[in-house]
Write a protein that holds these residues in place. Structure first.
Motif, PDB file in Angstrom:
ATOM      1  N   LEU A 101      -9.876  26.754  -5.421  1.00 42.79           N
ATOM      2  CA  LEU A 101      -8.822  25.790  -5.430  1.00 42.79           C
ATOM      3  C   LEU A 101      -8.138  25.412  -6.575  1.00 42.79           C
ATOM      4  CD1 LEU A 101     -10.494  22.894  -3.554  1.00 42.79           C
ATOM      5  CD2 LEU A 101      -9.888  25.093  -2.512  1.00 42.79           C
ATOM      6  N   ILE A 102      -6.811  25.801  -6.544  1.00 40.75           N
ATOM      7  CA  ILE A 102      -6.069  25.380  -7.688  1.00 40.75           C
ATOM      8  C   ILE A 102      -4.902  24.383  -7.596  1.00 40.75           C
ATOM      9  CG2 ILE A 102      -4.065  26.490  -9.068  1.00 40.75           C
ATOM     10  CD1 ILE A 102      -5.398  29.302  -7.682  1.00 40.75           C
ATOM     11  N   ALA A 103      -5.292  23.298  -8.440  1.00 41.74           N
ATOM     12  CA  ALA A 103      -4.611  21.905  -8.059  1.00 41.74           C
ATOM     13  C   ALA A 103      -3.639  21.655  -9.280  1.00 41.74           C
ATOM     14  CB  ALA A 103      -5.729  21.055  -7.920  1.00 41.74           C
ATOM     15  N   PRO A 104      -2.559  21.585  -9.313  1.00 42.97           N
ATOM     16  CA  PRO A 104      -1.656  21.389 -10.305  1.00 42.97           C
ATOM     17  C   PRO A 104      -1.401  19.911 -10.448  1.00 42.97           C
ATOM     18  CG  PRO A 104      -0.206  22.121  -8.677  1.00 42.97           C
ATOM     19  CD  PRO A 104      -1.717  22.236  -8.249  1.00 42.97           C
ATOM     20  N   ASP A 105      -0.982  19.454 -11.639  1.00 44.15           N
ATOM     21  CA  ASP A 105      -0.304  18.189 -12.067  1.00 44.15           C
ATOM     22  C   ASP A 105       1.223  18.526 -11.849  1.00 44.15           C
ATOM     23  OD1 ASP A 105      -2.800  17.346 -12.549  1.00 44.15           O
ATOM     24  OD2 ASP A 105      -2.596  16.957 -14.644  1.00 44.15           O
ATOM     25  N   LEU A 106       1.892  17.720 -11.047  1.00 39.50           N
ATOM     26  CA  LEU A 106       3.277  17.938 -11.008  1.00 39.50           C
ATOM     27  C   LEU A 106       4.085  17.433 -12.136  1.00 39.50           C
ATOM     28  CD1 LEU A 106       4.079  16.853  -7.285  1.00 39.50           C
ATOM     29  CD2 LEU A 106       3.615  18.987  -8.040  1.00 39.50           C
ATOM     30  N   ILE A 107       4.986  18.121 -12.744  1.00 39.77           N
ATOM     31  CA  ILE A 107       5.776  18.047 -14.080  1.00 39.77           C
ATOM     32  C   ILE A 107       6.579  16.987 -13.774  1.00 39.77           C
ATOM     33  CG2 ILE A 107       7.614  18.820 -15.312  1.00 39.77           C
ATOM     34  CD1 ILE A 107       6.749  21.782 -14.629  1.00 39.77           C
ATOM     35  N   GLY A 108       6.371  15.850 -14.773  1.00 43.60           N
ATOM     36  CA  GLY A 108       7.271  14.718 -14.744  1.00 43.60           C
ATOM     37  C   GLY A 108       6.545  13.799 -13.867  1.00 43.60           C
ATOM     38  N   GLN A 109       5.430  13.776 -13.361  1.00 43.69           N
ATOM     39  CA  GLN A 109       4.783  12.822 -12.785  1.00 43.69           C
ATOM     40  C   GLN A 109       3.183  12.597 -13.612  1.00 43.69           C
ATOM     41  OE1 GLN A 109       4.456  12.806  -8.568  1.00 43.69           O
ATOM     42  NE2 GLN A 109       6.341  13.956  -8.615  1.00 43.69           N
ATOM     43  N   PRO A 110       2.592  11.505 -13.095  1.00 41.74           N
ATOM     44  CA  PRO A 110       1.258  11.138 -13.925  1.00 41.74           C
ATOM     45  C   PRO A 110       0.321  12.511 -13.996  1.00 41.74           C
ATOM     46  CG  PRO A 110       1.920   9.291 -12.611  1.00 41.74           C
ATOM     47  CD  PRO A 110       2.983  10.372 -12.082  1.00 41.74           C
TER      48      PRO A 110
END
Length: 319
Positions: A101-110
């Motif tokens: 599983l590869i889960a990114p934090d979205l750019i510009g969001q918390p």
């Protein structure tokens, strides 16, 4: 602690005392520290190991939370609005037994990806997603997504279907022909802003009751941790500054798109059920569709328990 020693060093680089960038998603240093503390708690609460990686893209640095065996089939886990990677790993926890599983934090969001507004031009989220996969050397991946993240998965599918395997879409954005913006602003944004500037947050009982009230259009059963995070997002972030990709319609996807597992909520305040489902059934080949008859936009753990079993069965080829 569930992350590796090298990952501790990576997270220490996230210094809450550093200056806020121009147009930060956080309204104050206090707010950023609060969100990052909740982020760390979400990692600590995971029942399985998680590791982290920062990868460069032309849109900004992207922070990844990764779980599962490195040699397992990859799944790109795409989050809802203001939801960070570790929270998505918890949501799709069943899948880490059989997948990477590869889960990114979205750019510009918390989270810990670059704190800068994401461009609004069509195709940007899809290209960003493929740049992340390219940095990891992944030519083709399955996807599991929720809400806002569903629109990113769909944009990636529209851009390069040959690189997308099976995908699960949970209450996805991107398939509603006309978002009910007036209803959203009146029913959600106005109440959220009132709560943000409400002067009585020190009264925990009143504050919690009001928070549950304004969250009700989205969810009927938020946990205490959910409420803490919801409170922090409303009070300390510039929420809703990004719009989902789409809307996608029949003709936007090629014939070789892998059939999709999709879950819709019948009481969805954000993405009205009837037009969203009708458009989805015309636009995408469906391997399986589920309707949560009593669920609002954010399904409860009770709603999702049987759904997670069916999602796992879908990725294992049993559906």
């Amino acid at each position: 602690m569930n992350h590796l020693a090298s990952d501790k060093a990576l997270l220490r680089l996230a210094d809450p005392a550093k200056p806020l960038p121009r147009k930060s998603v956080y309204r104050s240093h206090k707010g950023r520290a609060r969100l990052w503390a909740l982020y760390q708690k979400s990692i600590d609460d995971l029942a399985f190991p998680v590791r982290h990686k920062m990868v460069p893209t032309s849109f900004g640095q992207t922070f990844l939370s990764i779980a599962g065996h490195p040699d397992a089939p990859p799944l790109f886990i795409l989050p809802g609005m203001s939801i960070a990677g570790p929270m998505m790993l918890d949501f799709f926890a069943n899948l880490q037994k059989t997948h990477l599983l590869i889960a990114p934090d979205l750019i510009g969001q918390p989270g810990h990806s670059e704190d800068r507004p994401f461009p609004s031009r069509r195709g940007a989220y899809g290209r960003w997603g493929f740049e992340v996969l390219d940095q990891l050397g992944i030519d083709k991946a399955g996807m599991a997504s929720a809400s806002f993240g569903g629109s990113i998965a769909l944009e990636m599918t529209a851009l390069a279907p040959e690189r997308i395997g099976k995908q699960a879409l949970v209450v996805p954005a991107g398939l509603t022909p006309n978002l009910p913006y007036l209803k959203l602003y009146v029913g959600l944004a106005a109440n959220w802003l009132t709560y943000r500037y409400w002067p009585f947050h020190d009264d925990q009982q009143i504050s919690t009751a009001w928070l549950k009230h304004i969250a009700r259009p989205l969810s009927r059963s938020l946990t205490p941790d959910n409420l803490d995070y919801f409170d922090a997002v409303i009070r300390y972030t510039e929420f809703w500054r990004h719009r989902p990709a789409g809307p996608f319609k029949p003709g936007d996807f090629e014939a070789n798109v892998t059939p999709t597992f999709a879950i819709f909520a019948q009481q969805d305040f954000v993405f009205p059920h009837k037009p969203t489902l009708a458009n989805a059934q015309q636009a995408l080949p469906m391997a399986h569709t589920e309707i949560l008859e009593q669920s609002a936009h954010m399904p409860s753990e009770t709603d999702m328990a049987p759904m997670h079993q069916r999602i796992s069965a879908y990725f294992e080829g049993k559906i």
